[in-house]
Design a protein around this motif. Sequence first.
Motif, PDB file in Angstrom:
ATOM      1  N   GLN A 230       0.817  -1.218   0.000  1.00 45.92           N
ATOM      2  CA  GLN A 230       0.000   0.000   0.000  1.00 45.92           C
ATOM      3  C   GLN A 230       0.849   1.266   0.000  1.00 45.92           C
ATOM      4  O   GLN A 230       0.538   2.222  -0.685  1.00 45.92           O
ATOM      5  CB  GLN A 230      -0.973  -0.001   1.186  1.00 45.92           C
ATOM      6  CG  GLN A 230      -2.062  -1.059   1.067  1.00 45.92           C
ATOM      7  CD  GLN A 230      -3.122  -0.963   2.146  1.00 45.92           C
ATOM      8  OE1 GLN A 230      -3.105  -0.051   2.996  1.00 45.92           O
ATOM      9  NE2 GLN A 230      -4.059  -1.898   2.146  1.00 45.92           N
ATOM     10  N   GLY A 231       1.903   1.306   0.807  1.00 41.58           N
ATOM     11  CA  GLY A 231       2.772   2.484   0.792  1.00 41.58           C
ATOM     12  C   GLY A 231       2.145   3.712   1.431  1.00 41.58           C
ATOM     13  O   GLY A 231       2.337   4.821   0.948  1.00 41.58           O
ATOM     14  N   HIS A 232       1.406   3.522   2.518  1.00 42.28           N
ATOM     15  CA  HIS A 232       0.924   4.686   3.280  1.00 42.28           C
ATOM     16  C   HIS A 232       2.046   5.073   4.254  1.00 42.28           C
ATOM     17  O   HIS A 232       2.133   4.549   5.358  1.00 42.28           O
ATOM     18  CB  HIS A 232      -0.367   4.351   4.030  1.00 42.28           C
ATOM     19  CG  HIS A 232      -1.537   4.147   3.121  1.00 42.28           C
ATOM     20  ND1 HIS A 232      -2.032   5.158   2.326  1.00 42.28           N
ATOM     21  CD2 HIS A 232      -2.290   3.053   2.867  1.00 42.28           C
ATOM     22  CE1 HIS A 232      -3.050   4.690   1.620  1.00 42.28           C
ATOM     23  NE2 HIS A 232      -3.226   3.413   1.919  1.00 42.28           N
ATOM     24  N   LEU A 233       2.899   5.976   3.817  1.00 43.74           N
ATOM     25  CA  LEU A 233       4.090   6.335   4.591  1.00 43.74           C
ATOM     26  C   LEU A 233       3.851   7.642   5.337  1.00 43.74           C
ATOM     27  O   LEU A 233       2.919   8.388   5.032  1.00 43.74           O
ATOM     28  CB  LEU A 233       5.299   6.474   3.663  1.00 43.74           C
ATOM     29  CG  LEU A 233       5.566   5.285   2.726  1.00 43.74           C
ATOM     30  CD1 LEU A 233       6.852   5.516   1.938  1.00 43.74           C
ATOM     31  CD2 LEU A 233       5.640   3.969   3.481  1.00 43.74           C
ATOM     32  N   ALA A 234       4.712   7.905   6.322  1.00 43.04           N
ATOM     33  CA  ALA A 234       4.597   9.125   7.120  1.00 43.04           C
ATOM     34  C   ALA A 234       6.001   9.600   7.462  1.00 43.04           C
ATOM     35  O   ALA A 234       6.852   8.782   7.820  1.00 43.04           O
ATOM     36  CB  ALA A 234       3.802   8.854   8.403  1.00 43.04           C
ATOM     37  N   THR A 235       6.230  10.907   7.339  1.00 39.42           N
ATOM     38  CA  THR A 235       7.594  11.412   7.560  1.00 39.42           C
ATOM     39  C   THR A 235       8.071  11.128   8.985  1.00 39.42           C
ATOM     40  O   THR A 235       9.267  10.972   9.215  1.00 39.42           O
ATOM     41  CB  THR A 235       7.693  12.933   7.287  1.00 39.42           C
ATOM     42  OG1 THR A 235       6.793  13.617   8.153  1.00 39.42           O
ATOM     43  CG2 THR A 235       7.353  13.255   5.845  1.00 39.42           C
ATOM     44  N   PHE A 239      11.592   5.890   6.728  1.00 47.56           N
ATOM     45  CA  PHE A 239      11.321   5.187   5.468  1.00 47.56           C
ATOM     46  C   PHE A 239      11.446   3.687   5.718  1.00 47.56           C
ATOM     47  O   PHE A 239      12.334   3.259   6.454  1.00 47.56           O
ATOM     48  CB  PHE A 239      12.313   5.636   4.377  1.00 47.56           C
ATOM     49  CG  PHE A 239      11.929   5.130   3.020  1.00 47.56           C
ATOM     50  CD1 PHE A 239      10.916   5.757   2.304  1.00 47.56           C
ATOM     51  CD2 PHE A 239      12.544   4.014   2.476  1.00 47.56           C
ATOM     52  CE1 PHE A 239      10.521   5.276   1.062  1.00 47.56           C
ATOM     53  CE2 PHE A 239      12.156   3.533   1.236  1.00 47.56           C
ATOM     54  CZ  PHE A 239      11.149   4.163   0.528  1.00 47.56           C
ATOM     55  N   PRO A 240      10.543   2.888   5.142  1.00 49.05           N
ATOM     56  CA  PRO A 240      10.615   1.428   5.350  1.00 49.05           C
ATOM     57  C   PRO A 240      12.006   0.893   5.015  1.00 49.05           C
ATOM     58  O   PRO A 240      12.571   1.236   3.977  1.00 49.05           O
ATOM     59  CB  PRO A 240       9.584   0.878   4.353  1.00 49.05           C
ATOM     60  CG  PRO A 240       8.672   2.019   4.036  1.00 49.05           C
ATOM     61  CD  PRO A 240       9.469   3.277   4.221  1.00 49.05           C
ATOM     62  N   LEU A 262       0.099   4.712  -2.537  1.00 47.20           N
ATOM     63  CA  LEU A 262       1.162   5.560  -2.008  1.00 47.20           C
ATOM     64  C   LEU A 262       0.664   6.942  -1.570  1.00 47.20           C
ATOM     65  O   LEU A 262      -0.042   7.630  -2.302  1.00 47.20           O
ATOM     66  CB  LEU A 262       2.237   5.719  -3.090  1.00 47.20           C
ATOM     67  CG  LEU A 262       3.435   6.602  -2.762  1.00 47.20           C
ATOM     68  CD1 LEU A 262       4.221   6.054  -1.579  1.00 47.20           C
ATOM     69  CD2 LEU A 262       4.348   6.725  -3.992  1.00 47.20           C
ATOM     70  N   ASP A 263       1.029   7.315  -0.368  1.00 47.44           N
ATOM     71  CA  ASP A 263       0.980   8.715   0.074  1.00 47.44           C
ATOM     72  C   ASP A 263       1.995   8.867   1.211  1.00 47.44           C
ATOM     73  O   ASP A 263       2.411   7.879   1.821  1.00 47.44           O
ATOM     74  CB  ASP A 263      -0.424   9.222   0.460  1.00 47.44           C
ATOM     75  CG  ASP A 263      -1.222   8.325   1.389  1.00 47.44           C
ATOM     76  OD1 ASP A 263      -0.603   7.546   2.150  1.00 47.44           O
ATOM     77  OD2 ASP A 263      -2.465   8.414   1.373  1.00 47.44           O
ATOM     78  N   VAL A 264       2.457  10.081   1.430  1.00 46.22           N
ATOM     79  CA  VAL A 264       3.464  10.348   2.462  1.00 46.22           C
ATOM     80  C   VAL A 264       2.948  11.514   3.300  1.00 46.22           C
ATOM     81  O   VAL A 264       3.058  12.674   2.915  1.00 46.22           O
ATOM     82  CB  VAL A 264       4.835  10.699   1.858  1.00 46.22           C
ATOM     83  CG1 VAL A 264       5.868  10.869   2.971  1.00 46.22           C
ATOM     84  CG2 VAL A 264       5.307   9.636   0.861  1.00 46.22           C
ATOM     85  N   GLN A 278       9.692  14.218   2.923  1.00 47.52           N
ATOM     86  CA  GLN A 278       8.603  13.700   2.086  1.00 47.52           C
ATOM     87  C   GLN A 278       9.059  13.534   0.631  1.00 47.52           C
ATOM     88  O   GLN A 278       8.817  12.498   0.003  1.00 47.52           O
ATOM     89  CB  GLN A 278       7.438  14.680   2.177  1.00 47.52           C
ATOM     90  CG  GLN A 278       6.189  14.250   1.458  1.00 47.52           C
ATOM     91  CD  GLN A 278       5.148  15.347   1.483  1.00 47.52           C
ATOM     92  OE1 GLN A 278       5.473  16.521   1.302  1.00 47.52           O
ATOM     93  NE2 GLN A 278       3.902  14.982   1.702  1.00 47.52           N
ATOM     94  N   ASN A 279       9.749  14.540   0.111  1.00 48.74           N
ATOM     95  CA  ASN A 279      10.280  14.460  -1.260  1.00 48.74           C
ATOM     96  C   ASN A 279      11.182  13.234  -1.404  1.00 48.74           C
ATOM     97  O   ASN A 279      11.110  12.503  -2.398  1.00 48.74           O
ATOM     98  CB  ASN A 279      11.104  15.694  -1.621  1.00 48.74           C
ATOM     99  CG  ASN A 279      10.301  16.981  -1.682  1.00 48.74           C
ATOM    100  OD1 ASN A 279      10.873  18.046  -1.718  1.00 48.74           O
ATOM    101  ND2 ASN A 279       8.978  16.892  -1.693  1.00 48.74           N
ATOM    102  N   THR A 280      12.028  13.019  -0.404  1.00 48.85           N
ATOM    103  CA  THR A 280      12.958  11.889  -0.447  1.00 48.85           C
ATOM    104  C   THR A 280      12.201  10.559  -0.436  1.00 48.85           C
ATOM    105  O   THR A 280      12.556   9.623  -1.167  1.00 48.85           O
ATOM    106  CB  THR A 280      13.923  11.955   0.757  1.00 48.85           C
ATOM    107  OG1 THR A 280      14.558  13.233   0.734  1.00 48.85           O
ATOM    108  CG2 THR A 280      14.972  10.873   0.701  1.00 48.85           C
TER     109      THR A 280
END
Length: 458
Positions: A230-235, A239-240, A262-264, A278-280
């Motif tokens: 899914q890639g629901h990431l958070a700053t 990073f995984p 995906l979202d960050v 977030q950009n990274t």
Amino acid sequence: MRRPLPWITAFALLLGAFLIPHSAYAAQTLDSLAKAKGRYFGSATDNPELSDTAYTSILGSEFSSITPGNSMKWDTTEPTQGGFNFSNGDAVVAFAKAHGQMVRAHTLVWHNQLPSWVANGSWTADTLNAALKNHITTEVGHYAGQVYSWDVVNEPFNDDGTYRTDVWYNTLGTSYIANALTWAHAADPNAKLYINDYNIDGSGAKADAMYTLAKSLKAAGVPLDGIGFQGHLATQYGFPSGMQANLQRFADLGLDVAITELDVRMVLPSDATKVATQNTYYTNVVNACLAVSRCVGITVWDYTDKYSWVPGTFSGEGDATLYDANLVPKADYDAVVAALGGTTSSPSPTTSPTGSTSCKVAYTANDWGSGFTATITITDNGPPLTAWTLGYGYAGNQTLTTGWSGNWSQSGKNITVTNASWNGVIPTGGSVSIGANFSYSGTNTAPGAFTLNGSPCS
Ligand code: XIL
């Protein structure tokens, strides 16, 4: 049919030479860049958004694929037993067809968004299997030949890698997973069938559990084509770890892999450090997918902060997507474009020094206890601007009442202001002042960070 006069033919050819874009000048989109790398780049969408024409023109042109955010889920498609309704899902499929897009269909077996007759029914294994088989056979059959893939099973695991104890597992054990895939395959033999989950992007107990499941399903000859990350990431969570290697080990089982949602997100208010992180993360996800040949594509969980699910689900968090709430591409968009090998007008955001600024914002509040007037002066210390968008967030419940000298809007805790028709031009070193009234209760903390056209200001 009469032959056209020769001069008309010549004129038509000449006109054509001007009208048909040379491929070198074809517009660069996330779709075209991804396709040049043998991938797709998709977005989630939802039915209420399809009437927003500014939104749909980007949805239809930038993305190779769309995913219905809600309209193929069980509570929508079979709200009463045997009573099927596909009208919302059909509208999403029709949009995709009209724009030459694929559909990643989502989702058949999940613990959430189940109608109460399923979630709270008194089931035996036999009656639940019959209901599940009928749901899958009818829904997958309805869309057969029209969708690229199905997220057949969604979120089967807890974060520690144990099985989620929902109505499926509690009644059927793990057997529902192979059965669901088998029934879906029978209803649409050409759709790619996925199991999809979150927090499996990098190494860890949950990813290991998914790996063990995928391996055993493949060994048993169950029709499983891919795993969705899914890639629901958070700053704030990092990073995984080992994402590329993790994707690769699933690919090595003979499976496709895809980044599906995906979202960050970040804790608001935004600041330069969070934006750089977030950009990274966006860059890293694209790089990980491109490095794994069986990573077939990336889907963002809607492309704009205007319609992101994040603020409504994670209190105090937001700014998670590629475009701001005014549909202006953010630095995250440039980061994705650069990672896909495209050209960006500004230097790659991941290489620009953290905290670099080209604008200054002065903020004052004249507070009367239950409301205040905010006055903001924006100074452009970068190149001359012809249009601008200011973004910032409040920590409390500050609510916009009226704004002036710009177009003010609020989405959750996020404020966005675009220039009025008469103050879009700011020369280098020039300033504009804008203002707005807000109501609030509790504390009225001044915003800590501002962005101008997506770049952080001091
Ligand atoms: C979300 C939708 O975006 C929201 O509109 C809805 O209220 C809740 O579900 N993982 C998934 C998606 O697999 O189906 C979820 O979508 C987001 C998390």
